[in-house]
Design a protein around this motif. Structure first.
Motif, PDB file in Angstrom:
ATOM      1  N   LEU A 198       9.540  10.484  48.371  1.00  0.00           N
ATOM      2  CA  LEU A 198       8.402   9.348  48.354  1.00  0.00           C
ATOM      3  C   LEU A 198       9.033   7.815  48.126  1.00  0.00           C
ATOM      4  CD1 LEU A 198       5.713   9.262  47.515  1.00  0.00           C
ATOM      5  CD2 LEU A 198       6.199   9.543  45.396  1.00  0.00           C
ATOM      6  N   LEU A 199       8.759   7.508  48.991  1.00  0.00           N
ATOM      7  CA  LEU A 199       8.693   5.617  49.333  1.00  0.00           C
ATOM      8  C   LEU A 199       7.666   4.678  48.526  1.00  0.00           C
ATOM      9  CD1 LEU A 199      11.137   7.366  50.591  1.00  0.00           C
ATOM     10  CD2 LEU A 199      11.271   5.344  52.213  1.00  0.00           C
ATOM     11  N   CYS A 200       8.255   3.994  48.343  1.00  0.00           N
ATOM     12  CA  CYS A 200       6.695   3.096  47.183  1.00  0.00           C
ATOM     13  C   CYS A 200       7.035   2.332  46.641  1.00  0.00           C
ATOM     14  CB  CYS A 200       5.345   4.504  46.505  1.00  0.00           C
ATOM     15  SG  CYS A 200       6.385   5.084  45.045  1.00  0.00           S
ATOM     16  N   PRO A 201       6.628   1.053  46.269  1.00  0.00           N
ATOM     17  CA  PRO A 201       6.667   0.332  45.818  1.00  0.00           C
ATOM     18  C   PRO A 201       6.897   0.675  43.933  1.00  0.00           C
ATOM     19  CG  PRO A 201       5.530  -0.154  46.798  1.00  0.00           C
ATOM     20  CD  PRO A 201       4.935   0.730  47.037  1.00  0.00           C
ATOM     21  N   ALA A 202       7.248  -0.306  43.370  1.00  0.00           N
ATOM     22  CA  ALA A 202       7.523   0.114  41.421  1.00  0.00           C
ATOM     23  C   ALA A 202       5.465   0.399  40.988  1.00  0.00           C
ATOM     24  CB  ALA A 202       8.294  -1.458  41.120  1.00  0.00           C
ATOM     25  N   GLY A 203       5.516   0.678  41.076  1.00  0.00           N
ATOM     26  CA  GLY A 203       3.844   0.497  39.732  1.00  0.00           C
ATOM     27  C   GLY A 203       3.858   2.059  40.700  1.00  0.00           C
ATOM     28  N   ALA A 204       3.754   2.226  41.520  1.00  0.00           N
ATOM     29  CA  ALA A 204       2.713   3.177  42.421  1.00  0.00           C
ATOM     30  C   ALA A 204       2.919   4.609  41.618  1.00  0.00           C
ATOM     31  CB  ALA A 204       3.281   3.057  43.958  1.00  0.00           C
ATOM     32  N   ALA A 205       3.970   5.043  42.118  1.00  0.00           N
ATOM     33  CA  ALA A 205       4.088   6.578  41.157  1.00  0.00           C
ATOM     34  C   ALA A 205       3.568   6.443  39.020  1.00  0.00           C
ATOM     35  CB  ALA A 205       5.500   7.103  41.013  1.00  0.00           C
ATOM     36  N   ALA A 206       3.736   5.348  39.164  1.00  0.00           N
ATOM     37  CA  ALA A 206       3.053   5.242  37.920  1.00  0.00           C
ATOM     38  C   ALA A 206       1.585   5.246  37.898  1.00  0.00           C
ATOM     39  CB  ALA A 206       3.563   4.024  36.892  1.00  0.00           C
ATOM     40  N   VAL A 207       1.020   5.348  38.905  1.00  0.00           N
ATOM     41  CA  VAL A 207      -0.352   5.104  38.902  1.00  0.00           C
ATOM     42  C   VAL A 207      -0.997   6.732  39.183  1.00  0.00           C
ATOM     43  CG1 VAL A 207      -2.937   4.299  40.186  1.00  0.00           C
ATOM     44  CG2 VAL A 207      -1.154   2.420  38.949  1.00  0.00           C
ATOM     45  N   PRO A 219      -0.902  14.718  32.271  1.00  0.00           N
ATOM     46  CA  PRO A 219      -0.113  14.607  32.509  1.00  0.00           C
ATOM     47  C   PRO A 219       1.552  15.314  32.691  1.00  0.00           C
ATOM     48  CG  PRO A 219      -0.840  16.224  30.907  1.00  0.00           C
ATOM     49  CD  PRO A 219      -2.214  15.245  32.027  1.00  0.00           C
ATOM     50  N   ARG A 220       0.542  16.961  33.934  1.00  0.00           N
ATOM     51  CA  ARG A 220       1.526  16.763  34.800  1.00  0.00           C
ATOM     52  C   ARG A 220       1.111  17.919  34.899  1.00  0.00           C
ATOM     53  NH1 ARG A 220       5.931  20.117  32.270  1.00  0.00           N
ATOM     54  NH2 ARG A 220       5.595  20.779  34.378  1.00  0.00           N
ATOM     55  N   PRO A 221       0.945  18.375  36.579  1.00  0.00           N
ATOM     56  CA  PRO A 221       2.427  17.999  36.803  1.00  0.00           C
ATOM     57  C   PRO A 221       3.231  16.524  37.042  1.00  0.00           C
ATOM     58  CG  PRO A 221       1.590  18.784  39.203  1.00  0.00           C
ATOM     59  CD  PRO A 221       1.089  18.462  37.765  1.00  0.00           C
ATOM     60  N   ARG A 222       4.835  16.024  36.686  1.00  0.00           N
ATOM     61  CA  ARG A 222       5.057  14.767  37.620  1.00  0.00           C
ATOM     62  C   ARG A 222       5.216  14.638  39.140  1.00  0.00           C
ATOM     63  NH1 ARG A 222       2.624  12.145  33.824  1.00  0.00           N
ATOM     64  NH2 ARG A 222       4.333  10.112  33.426  1.00  0.00           N
ATOM     65  N   LEU A 223       5.372  13.380  39.865  1.00  0.00           N
ATOM     66  CA  LEU A 223       5.239  13.406  40.792  1.00  0.00           C
ATOM     67  C   LEU A 223       7.301  13.012  40.528  1.00  0.00           C
ATOM     68  CD1 LEU A 223       4.006  10.403  41.628  1.00  0.00           C
ATOM     69  CD2 LEU A 223       3.656  12.081  43.018  1.00  0.00           C
ATOM     70  N   ALA A 224       8.258  13.367  40.068  1.00  0.00           N
ATOM     71  CA  ALA A 224       9.451  13.568  39.907  1.00  0.00           C
ATOM     72  C   ALA A 224      10.135  15.175  39.444  1.00  0.00           C
ATOM     73  CB  ALA A 224      10.438  12.291  38.906  1.00  0.00           C
ATOM     74  N   GLU A 225       8.758  15.724  39.187  1.00  0.00           N
ATOM     75  CA  GLU A 225       8.900  17.461  39.599  1.00  0.00           C
ATOM     76  C   GLU A 225       9.354  17.714  41.148  1.00  0.00           C
ATOM     77  OE1 GLU A 225       7.200  19.243  36.935  1.00  0.00           O
ATOM     78  OE2 GLU A 225       6.679  17.490  35.912  1.00  0.00           O
ATOM     79  N   LEU A 226       8.575  16.956  41.972  1.00  0.00           N
ATOM     80  CA  LEU A 226       8.547  17.051  43.416  1.00  0.00           C
ATOM     81  C   LEU A 226       9.153  16.561  44.459  1.00  0.00           C
ATOM     82  CD1 LEU A 226       6.594  19.346  41.664  1.00  0.00           C
ATOM     83  CD2 LEU A 226       5.710  20.342  43.924  1.00  0.00           C
ATOM     84  N   PHE A 227       9.368  15.525  43.921  1.00  0.00           N
ATOM     85  CA  PHE A 227       9.640  14.541  44.546  1.00  0.00           C
ATOM     86  C   PHE A 227      10.573  13.501  44.893  1.00  0.00           C
ATOM     87  CE2 PHE A 227       4.962  14.621  45.553  1.00  0.00           C
ATOM     88  CZ  PHE A 227       4.865  14.929  46.505  1.00  0.00           C
TER      89      PHE A 227
END
Length: 259
Positions: A87-96, A102-110
């Motif tokens: 998953l490629l994205c600028p800072a802040g996109a994943a946080a949005v 609260p779950r699941p989080r992107l970092a668990e699968l990407f």
């Protein structure tokens, strides 16, 4: 390489349409460019179970990223056997997206990587270029080649995509000699002088695509209710190559692009 338009609207989707989203395929590898409102159901028609190989998001505005949450849910709850993907994205996109629940989080699968930057993702060389917008935004250039720069031939294919952007000289660099340049054309009139520029007019999209020498121009990110034929006419006054308007379900085959 072929590109399928998942959505073409700015801000919110018109009835029967979706916001920004594109499925890019080459040699069986499937990469998604942006996932705005209502793009996920269209993506699932092509990739059941959310079986894609990479995702690229240009910025954190919801009309470009909100359905990433839906893809996360599909892969978390429905298809737990799918592998982790980039998953490629600028800072802040994943946080949005992670802020939606609260779950699941992107970092668990990407596997998260930041844009701008340069990355090899499957058969694609992904290069991000910072472009002006209300929030950090990365224009994206995808190139398919198995050769060095010196060995590249006319068989290589390049796609460029602005995300959202104001006028900027880097637009010519981003789309230089691209086989397809996907450019937002939100506006049909230039804003009043002195106002910050965060979006393009259709005329400006045509001008920058012409300067870049792009072989084909795909206008997208139309403001809901806009006359798309007018946008095409405005861009055509500045651009001499093949000109298209993004329409949900449209498929563009880059193997036939010439100028």
């Amino acid at each position: 390489m072929k590109v399928t338009v998942l959505g073409s609207c700015a801000a919110w989707p018109e009835p029967g349409r979706a916001c920004s989203g594109y499925l890019v395929e080459h040699d069986g590898f499937r990469l998604v460019l942006d996932l705005g409102f209502a793009t996920l159901p269209r993506l699932l028609e092509h990739c059941p179970g959310g079986a894609v190989d990479a995702v690229v998001v240009t910025h954190r505005h919801s009309d470009h990223c909100v359905d990433l949450n839906g893809l996360l849910r599909v892969r978390h709850y429905g298809e737990r056997t799918l592998p982790r993907i980039p998953l490629l994205c600028p800072a802040g996109a994943a946080a949005v997206v992670d802020g939606l629940e609260p779950r699941p989080r992107l970092a668990e699968l990407f596997d998260l990587a930041e844009l701008p930057g340069s990355h090899q993702v499957g058969p694609f060389r992904v290069e991000g270029v910072e472009l002006p917008h209300h929030v950090p935004n990365a224009g994206v250039r995808l190139t398919v080649t198995d050769r060095t720069v010196a060995e590249r031939t006319s068989a290589d294919r390049t796609l460029a995509y602005t995300g959202d952007t104001g006028p900027d000289p880097r637009l010519a660099e981003l789309g230089a000699d691209a086989d397809l340049y996907i450019m937002e054309a939100t506006l049909q009139a230039v804003p009043a002088p002195g106002e910050p520029r965060h979006l393009l007019t259709a005329t400006e999209a045509g001008e920058w695509a012409e300067q870049a020498g792009a072989r084909r121009l795909l206008l997208t990110h139309f403001w809901p209710g806009s006359d798309r034929d007018l946008s095409l006419r405005q861009a055509a006054a500045a651009y001499s190559g093949e000109l298209l308007a993004a329409d949900e379900g449209l498929v563009v085959d880059l193997s036939s692009s010439r100028r």
